[in-house]
Write an enzyme that holds these catalytic residues in place. Structure first.
Site, PDB file in Angstrom:
ATOM      1  N   ASP A  68       0.820  -1.208   0.000  1.00 25.05           N
ATOM      2  CA  ASP A  68       0.000   0.000   0.000  1.00 25.05           C
ATOM      3  C   ASP A  68       0.857   1.262   0.000  1.00 25.05           C
ATOM      4  O   ASP A  68       0.445   2.296  -0.509  1.00 25.05           O
ATOM      5  CB  ASP A  68      -0.935  -0.021   1.207  1.00 25.05           C
ATOM      6  CG  ASP A  68      -1.853  -1.232   1.170  1.00 25.05           C
ATOM      7  OD1 ASP A  68      -2.611  -1.368   0.190  1.00 25.05           O
ATOM      8  OD2 ASP A  68      -1.801  -2.054   2.101  1.00 25.05           O
ATOM      9  N   GLU A  90       0.791 -12.706   5.021  1.00 26.28           N
ATOM     10  CA  GLU A  90       1.731 -12.194   4.020  1.00 26.28           C
ATOM     11  C   GLU A  90       3.129 -12.042   4.616  1.00 26.28           C
ATOM     12  O   GLU A  90       4.127 -12.400   3.983  1.00 26.28           O
ATOM     13  CB  GLU A  90       1.241 -10.842   3.486  1.00 26.28           C
ATOM     14  CG  GLU A  90       0.002 -10.942   2.613  1.00 26.28           C
ATOM     15  CD  GLU A  90      -0.613  -9.588   2.300  1.00 26.28           C
ATOM     16  OE1 GLU A  90      -1.379  -9.509   1.341  1.00 26.28           O
ATOM     17  OE2 GLU A  90      -0.334  -8.607   3.024  1.00 26.28           O
TER      18      GLU A  90
END
Length: 233
Positions: A89, A108
């Site tokens: 992001d 992740e």
């Protein structure tokens, strides 16, 4: 098709081209990573790749991998990950990341940290001078600890807010059954220290700061109306 979509596709193609036969691949989450998964599947179907195994970081990644007929396994069954491909992001000049817009940052981080090579796929809008400049920092919290954790996150200088569902009443629930607190900062000057301070709070499972983990950043850009992919080592 709009230019941003084409750009994400190009980044996905470049990332998929890094995957080699006879390898274990971490499959990340997000719109750009989804194209990488698609192109890995297409390379398999065309015979360009063989004998690869995917380790999905989320239910979304698992569904996509199955759709494109990528064989899957788990961390219980493999002893290494050759390459992981995942989105972000925000990316700062030191290749530190904020991840977790899809509420999958805990899984992740496990997969990406285990990989021999971690490749990040983003568009140029994700590049920032300082983490926390534009994106909230997600923190995964076990449900019973949500109130005291939010108090302690506020004491660290952030503005915490429980992430609520879209097209769903109530809060977002992660694949691990936990809640997500989004933390707003004016900017994060020392991401490594903040990552540790947040993770030391009892009840926090993991936060979305990825410090010193990324090896390669593939950046999609639109130059003179054409998509380009730039590599940051």
């Amino acid at each position: 098709m709009d230019a941003v979509t084409v750009m994400k596709q190009e980044v996905g193609k470049v990332a998929a081209a890094l995957v080699q036969s006879n390898s274990v691949v971490g499959l990340g989450t997000g719109s750009t990573t989804a194209y990488a998964i698609q192109y890995i599947g297409e390379r398999l179907a065309a015979g360009e790749l063989e004998n690869i195994v995917g380790i999905p970081t989320s239910f979304q990644a698992e569904v996509l991998a199955k759709q494109y007929k990528i064989p899957l396994s788990s961390l219980d069954a493999v002893d290494h990950i050759d390459v992981a491909i995942d989105g972000a992001d925000e990316v700062d000049p030191q290749k530190n990341l904020i991840k977790g817009g899809g509420a999958a940052h805990t899984r992740e981080k496990v997969v990406d940290a285990l990989a021999n090579k971690f490749v990040v796929v983003v568009d140029s809008g994700k590049l920032v001078d300082r983490l926390g400049s534009t994106f909230l920092l997600p923190v995964e919290v076990i449900p019973m600890a949500i109130t005291p954790v939010m108090r302690q996150l506020e004491a660290l200088g952030g503005k915490p807010e429980l992430r609520m569902g879209v097209k769903k009443a109530g809060p977002v629930v992660t694949d691990e059954g936990n809640l997500v607190v989004d933390l707003k900062f004016a900017g994060i000057d020392d991401p490594a220290t903040l990552e540790q301070k947040i993770n030391n709070i009892p009840g926090v499972l993991e936060n979305g700061l990825f410090v010193g983990v990324a090896d390669v950043i593939l950046v999609g850009e639109i130059i003179d109306g054409q998509p380009r992919v730039r590599e940051i080592q």
